[in-house]
Design an enzyme around this catalytic site. Structure first.
Site, PDB file in Angstrom:
ATOM      1  N   SER A 145      66.460  -9.872 -21.406  1.00 45.19           N
ATOM      2  CA  SER A 145      65.892  -8.848 -22.209  1.00 45.19           C
ATOM      3  C   SER A 145      66.842  -7.712 -22.981  1.00 45.19           C
ATOM      4  CB  SER A 145      64.941  -8.026 -21.706  1.00 45.19           C
ATOM      5  OG  SER A 145      64.462  -7.030 -22.629  1.00 45.19           O
TER       6      SER A 145
ATOM      7  N   SER B 209      66.190  -5.330 -24.538  1.00 44.83           N
ATOM      8  CA  SER B 209      65.597  -4.061 -24.830  1.00 44.83           C
ATOM      9  C   SER B 209      66.087  -2.721 -24.397  1.00 44.83           C
ATOM     10  CB  SER B 209      63.918  -4.058 -24.582  1.00 44.83           C
ATOM     11  OG  SER B 209      63.542  -4.809 -25.374  1.00 44.83           O
TER      12      SER B 209
ATOM     13  N   THR C 163      56.305  -8.212 -21.580  1.00 44.49           N
ATOM     14  CA  THR C 163      56.752  -9.354 -22.256  1.00 44.49           C
ATOM     15  C   THR C 163      56.416 -10.272 -21.607  1.00 44.49           C
ATOM     16  OG1 THR C 163      58.434 -10.495 -23.240  1.00 44.49           O
ATOM     17  CG2 THR C 163      59.183  -9.265 -21.547  1.00 44.49           C
TER      18      THR C 163
ATOM     19  N   LYS D  54      51.467  -9.988 -21.436  1.00 47.84           N
ATOM     20  CA  LYS D  54      50.815  -9.355 -22.600  1.00 47.84           C
ATOM     21  C   LYS D  54      49.247  -9.584 -22.534  1.00 47.84           C
ATOM     22  CE  LYS D  54      54.897  -9.925 -25.710  1.00 47.84           C
ATOM     23  NZ  LYS D  54      55.401 -10.350 -26.920  1.00 47.84           N
TER      24      LYS D  54
ATOM     25  N   ASP E 113      54.265  -6.180 -31.978  1.00 48.37           N
ATOM     26  CA  ASP E 113      54.748  -7.450 -32.302  1.00 48.37           C
ATOM     27  C   ASP E 113      54.075  -7.697 -33.919  1.00 48.37           C
ATOM     28  OD1 ASP E 113      56.362  -8.058 -30.110  1.00 48.37           O
ATOM     29  OD2 ASP E 113      54.452  -8.934 -29.177  1.00 48.37           O
TER      30      ASP E 113
ATOM     31  N   GLY F 225      53.861 -23.058 -33.301  1.00 45.37           N
ATOM     32  CA  GLY F 225      53.597 -22.460 -32.052  1.00 45.37           C
ATOM     33  C   GLY F 225      52.661 -21.509 -32.053  1.00 45.37           C
ATOM     34  N   ALA F 226      51.639 -21.631 -33.078  1.00 47.27           N
ATOM     35  CA  ALA F 226      50.400 -20.523 -33.414  1.00 47.27           C
ATOM     36  C   ALA F 226      49.569 -20.501 -32.075  1.00 47.27           C
ATOM     37  CB  ALA F 226      49.862 -20.800 -34.516  1.00 47.27           C
ATOM     38  N   GLY F 227      49.840 -21.243 -31.050  1.00 48.63           N
ATOM     39  CA  GLY F 227      48.870 -21.140 -29.811  1.00 48.63           C
ATOM     40  C   GLY F 227      49.668 -20.229 -28.588  1.00 48.63           C
TER      41      GLY F 227
ATOM     42  N   TYR G  74      66.110 -15.642 -30.672  1.00 49.10           N
ATOM     43  CA  TYR G  74      67.219 -14.954 -31.567  1.00 49.10           C
ATOM     44  C   TYR G  74      68.622 -15.137 -30.431  1.00 49.10           C
ATOM     45  CZ  TYR G  74      65.341 -11.687 -27.694  1.00 49.10           C
ATOM     46  OH  TYR G  74      64.804 -10.901 -26.692  1.00 49.10           O
TER      47      TYR G  74
HETATM   48  P1  NAP Z   1      54.308 -18.474 -24.984  1.00 47.19           P
HETATM   49  O1  NAP Z   1      53.239 -17.839 -24.892  1.00 47.19           O
HETATM   50  O2  NAP Z   1      54.862 -19.213 -23.552  1.00 47.19           O
HETATM   51  O3  NAP Z   1      54.201 -19.610 -26.171  1.00 47.19           O
HETATM   52  C1  NAP Z   1      55.271 -20.741 -26.213  1.00 47.19           C
HETATM   53  C2  NAP Z   1      55.019 -21.498 -27.300  1.00 47.19           C
HETATM   54  O4  NAP Z   1      55.714 -22.554 -27.438  1.00 47.19           O
HETATM   55  C3  NAP Z   1      53.480 -22.395 -27.351  1.00 47.19           C
HETATM   56  O5  NAP Z   1      52.985 -22.444 -28.691  1.00 47.19           O
HETATM   57  C4  NAP Z   1      53.858 -23.566 -26.766  1.00 47.19           C
HETATM   58  O6  NAP Z   1      52.838 -24.595 -26.993  1.00 47.19           O
HETATM   59  C5  NAP Z   1      55.220 -23.723 -27.490  1.00 47.19           C
HETATM   60  N1  NAP Z   1      56.181 -24.836 -26.872  1.00 47.19           N
HETATM   61  C6  NAP Z   1      56.858 -24.751 -25.552  1.00 47.19           C
HETATM   62  N2  NAP Z   1      57.361 -25.942 -25.275  1.00 47.19           N
HETATM   63  C7  NAP Z   1      57.311 -26.764 -26.494  1.00 47.19           C
HETATM   64  C8  NAP Z   1      57.756 -27.778 -26.482  1.00 47.19           C
HETATM   65  N3  NAP Z   1      58.701 -28.685 -25.875  1.00 47.19           N
HETATM   66  N4  NAP Z   1      57.508 -28.588 -27.790  1.00 47.19           N
HETATM   67  C9  NAP Z   1      56.320 -27.763 -28.596  1.00 47.19           C
HETATM   68  N5  NAP Z   1      56.205 -26.647 -28.586  1.00 47.19           N
HETATM   69  C10 NAP Z   1      56.409 -25.943 -27.465  1.00 47.19           C
HETATM   70  O7  NAP Z   1      55.779 -17.658 -25.453  1.00 47.19           O
HETATM   71  P2  NAP Z   1      55.825 -16.394 -26.435  1.00 47.19           P
HETATM   72  O8  NAP Z   1      55.550 -15.130 -25.733  1.00 47.19           O
HETATM   73  O9  NAP Z   1      54.858 -16.647 -27.317  1.00 47.19           O
HETATM   74  O10 NAP Z   1      57.210 -16.605 -27.052  1.00 47.19           O
HETATM   75  C11 NAP Z   1      57.737 -17.544 -27.706  1.00 47.19           C
HETATM   76  C12 NAP Z   1      59.017 -17.353 -28.201  1.00 47.19           C
HETATM   77  O11 NAP Z   1      59.023 -16.204 -29.164  1.00 47.19           O
HETATM   78  C13 NAP Z   1      60.047 -17.031 -27.166  1.00 47.19           C
HETATM   79  O12 NAP Z   1      61.116 -17.734 -27.782  1.00 47.19           O
HETATM   80  C14 NAP Z   1      60.421 -15.573 -27.445  1.00 47.19           C
HETATM   81  O13 NAP Z   1      61.593 -15.197 -26.811  1.00 47.19           O
HETATM   82  C15 NAP Z   1      59.955 -15.422 -28.818  1.00 47.19           C
HETATM   83  N6  NAP Z   1      59.396 -14.056 -29.218  1.00 47.19           N
HETATM   84  C16 NAP Z   1      60.394 -13.212 -29.845  1.00 47.19           C
HETATM   85  C17 NAP Z   1      60.090 -12.116 -30.110  1.00 47.19           C
HETATM   86  C18 NAP Z   1      60.988 -11.181 -31.324  1.00 47.19           C
HETATM   87  O14 NAP Z   1      60.541  -9.814 -31.180  1.00 47.19           O
HETATM   88  N7  NAP Z   1      61.739 -11.809 -31.893  1.00 47.19           N
HETATM   89  C19 NAP Z   1      58.764 -11.454 -29.742  1.00 47.19           C
HETATM   90  C20 NAP Z   1      58.028 -12.247 -29.098  1.00 47.19           C
HETATM   91  C21 NAP Z   1      58.434 -13.379 -28.812  1.00 47.19           C
HETATM   92  P3  NAP Z   1      51.823 -25.038 -26.145  1.00 47.19           P
HETATM   93  O15 NAP Z   1      50.741 -23.932 -26.369  1.00 47.19           O
HETATM   94  O16 NAP Z   1      51.464 -26.076 -26.217  1.00 47.19           O
HETATM   95  O17 NAP Z   1      52.144 -24.786 -24.740  1.00 47.19           O
END
Ligand code: NAP
Length: 315
Positions: free
Chosen positions: A38, A40, A85, A89, A126, A151-153, A257
């Site tokens: 992180s 942060s 994080t 969440k 967020d 990745g909307a899920g 990032y």
């Molecule tokens: P999460 O809840 O674990 O969600 C992961 C997502 O990625 C799910 O939609 C998952 O699909 C998909 N995924 C994982 N492996 C995959 C693969 N091999 N093929 C296709 N889809 C795949 O994680 P999150 O907290 O949402 O974070 C996701 C990303 O956003 C991370 O990289 C995180 O660092 C980034 N993020 C950035 C910020 C920012 O401020 N820039 C804020 C929050 C998060 P399934 O549902 O099918 O598992």
């Protein structure tokens, strides 16, 4: 890089409070598992110094099962609040005393405020952070855009999808490896798209399978592409979109990032599209968190340059 602490440290600090110097006492944290990556603390500690607020922002490596105990120790240890994080969440939503209306709608808490009486209040920065970053980077509002989210899920993708629906964006397309997750989400979001808006040639809310032909069709009717998956963090990750689908009119936000120039960013630039990585979103959600804790303007320039320096140092 500042240290990573654990639940064991919090328990010890409660049993025998350390003699912190005023500037060393932890008052803010980020809960995560993993959390060492992180950025942060590098953004928040210079902000605390600029605001002349004594205390530090630390990383707390907390396992999912330990979350309820760890979060309840914060008031006893004099914390002002915390960020949370992956994977906390959703847990945070259930373990605070009161949840703000937007966080309730987004279904996740990433900012917790510790009140003077020890009550815990949950917020989400967020979604609003994403909207601010969109305006800053591209001078556009979500409400005017046709948006496709890969990745909307996931936690972040889902929060951004709901935020875009609350903004009544022109069009929203949900894509996810596990389709059932976005099918349920689409049903929840459908009421936001049932107004007297003029209907175009395509549906305003759609779930799209992750395959080339469907994506090609959807991307012809898309302005903004968001990557909310964790794909892109590793060099070995596959390409998110098949070759040739990105177009010069597309705007792209990759929430990843690290690395700073992801494969998606490189592909977008090669196609003549405008693209940003996840750093501006991280900055803006951090600004909103800080303003939520202290109820005063955050030192934006200090936070931006500290974050850029930290991200650059990571490579
Ligand atoms: P999460 O809840 O674990 O969600 C992961 C997502 O990625 C799910 O939609 C998952 O699909 C998909 N995924 C994982 N492996 C995959 C693969 N091999 N093929 C296709 N889809 C795949 O994680 P999150 O907290 O949402 O974070 C996701 C990303 O956003 C991370 O990289 C995180 O660092 C980034 N993020 C950035 C910020 C920012 O401020 N820039 C804020 C929050 C998060 P399934 O549902 O099918 O598992």
């Amino acid at each position: 890089m500042s240290d990573v602490y654990t639940l064991t440290d919090l328990r010890q600090w409660q049993a025998q409070p350390p003699a912190w110097a005023a500037n060393e006492r932890p008052i803010l944290a980020v809960f995560g598992d993993p959390v060492a990556h992180s950025l942060s603390p590098q953004m928040m500690n210079p902000a605390l110094e600029a605001l002349e607020i004594p205390g530090r922002y630390i990383r707390l490596h907390i396992r999912e099962d330990d979350f309820p105990e760890a979060i309840r120790l914060l008031p006893k240890l004099g914390f002002v609040g915390t960020n949370v994080t992956i994977p906390h969440k959703f847990n945070a939503l259930r373990n605070v005393d009161e949840v703000d209306a937007l966080a309730e709608k987004l279904g996740a808490v990433n900012t917790v405020v510790v009140e003077e009486d020890g009550h815990l209040l949950g917020f989400n920065s967020d979604g609003p952070g994403f909207l601010r970053c969109l305006r800053e980077a591209f001078q556009v509002d979500a409400k005017d855009l046709r948006i496709l989210i890969l990745g909307a899920g996931g936690g972040a993708g889902r929060a951004v999808a709901i935020q875009c629906a609350l903004e009544k964006c022109e069009r929203l397309v949900l894509v996810n490896r596990t389709m059932e997750k976005v099918q349920t989400l689409a049903e929840e979001l459908r009421p936001h798209f049932q107004d007297d808006h003029l209907l175009g040639p395509v549906e305003r809310l759609e779930v799209c399978p992750w395959e080339a032909e469907s994506l090609a069709h959807q991307l012809d009717h898309t302005d903004l592409i968001i990557n909310g998956t964790s794909l892109g963090m590793k060099r070995s990750d596959p390409d998110l979109l098949p070759n040739g689908l990105l177009q010069p009119h597309h705007l792209v936000v990759d929430m990843v990032y690290k690395p700073a120039r992801t494969k998606l960013l490189a592909a977008a630039e090669a196609a003549g599209a405008r693209a940003i990585n996840g750093l501006p979103m991280l900055l803006h959600q951090g600004i909103i968190s800080l303003e939520t804790w202290f109820n005063r303007p955050a030192p934006i320039d200090v936070m931006r340059s500290a974050l850029q320096e930290a991200a650059g140092a990571r490579g």
